[in-house]
Design an enzyme around this catalytic site. Structure first.
Site, PDB file in Angstrom:
ATOM      1  N   CYS A 118       8.961   5.404  -4.051  1.00  0.00           N
ATOM      2  CA  CYS A 118       8.985   4.565  -2.850  1.00  0.00           C
ATOM      3  C   CYS A 118       8.085   3.347  -3.051  1.00  0.00           C
ATOM      4  CB  CYS A 118       8.491   5.403  -1.668  1.00  0.00           C
ATOM      5  SG  CYS A 118       8.601   4.557  -0.097  1.00  0.00           S
ATOM      6  N   PRO A 119       8.511   2.162  -2.712  1.00  0.00           N
ATOM      7  CA  PRO A 119       9.736   1.802  -1.993  1.00  0.00           C
ATOM      8  C   PRO A 119      10.866   1.316  -2.899  1.00  0.00           C
ATOM      9  CG  PRO A 119       8.299  -0.082  -1.996  1.00  0.00           C
ATOM     10  CD  PRO A 119       7.599   1.015  -2.803  1.00  0.00           C
TER      11      PRO A 119
END
Length: 87
Positions: free
Chosen positions: A21-22
Site C-alpha cells: 500500500c498504496p
C-alpha cells in the site's frame, strides 16, 4: 482475453502482487487512465489493505467494482472504468 472465474472478460490485467500500500491502488489508477470508458480492468494484489482501498476508491471515483474475490493470498478486483467524462 480469457474469461475469469467470475465470467468477466477484462480488457487489461494488472498484476500488483508483491506491492505494498498504496502502490496497488496507484497502479490501478494509472491503468484505468489508459482505458476507454466502459472497459474492464482486472487487478491482482497481495496487500491486505487493497481490499479496503479498492472498494473506497471505486465508491469515490465513480468507477464500478464489478466483482472482487480472494484466492489464497491474492485479492482480485474487476473494475469497470466510468464513462460520461468522469475520472
Amino acid at each position: 482475453m480469457a474469461e475469469s472465474s467470475t465470467g468477466l472478460q477484462p480488457d487489461q490485467v494488472l498484476d500488483a502482487s508483491g506491492l505494498h500500500c498504496p502502490l496497488p491502488l496507484l497502479k490501478a489508477k494509472q491503468a484505468l487512465a489508459g482505458l476507454a470508458a466502459g472497459q474492464l480492468l482486472e487487478v491482482r494484489a497481495s496487500d491486505t489493505g487493497s481490499w479496503r482501498d479498492m472498494a473506497a476508491f471505486t465508491e469515490q471515483s465513480g468507477h464500478t467494482m464489478e466483482a472482487r474475490t480472494q484466492e489464497g493470498e491474492t485479492y482480485i478486483f474487476w473494475i469497470r472504468k466510468a464513462g460520461d467524462g468522469r475520472p
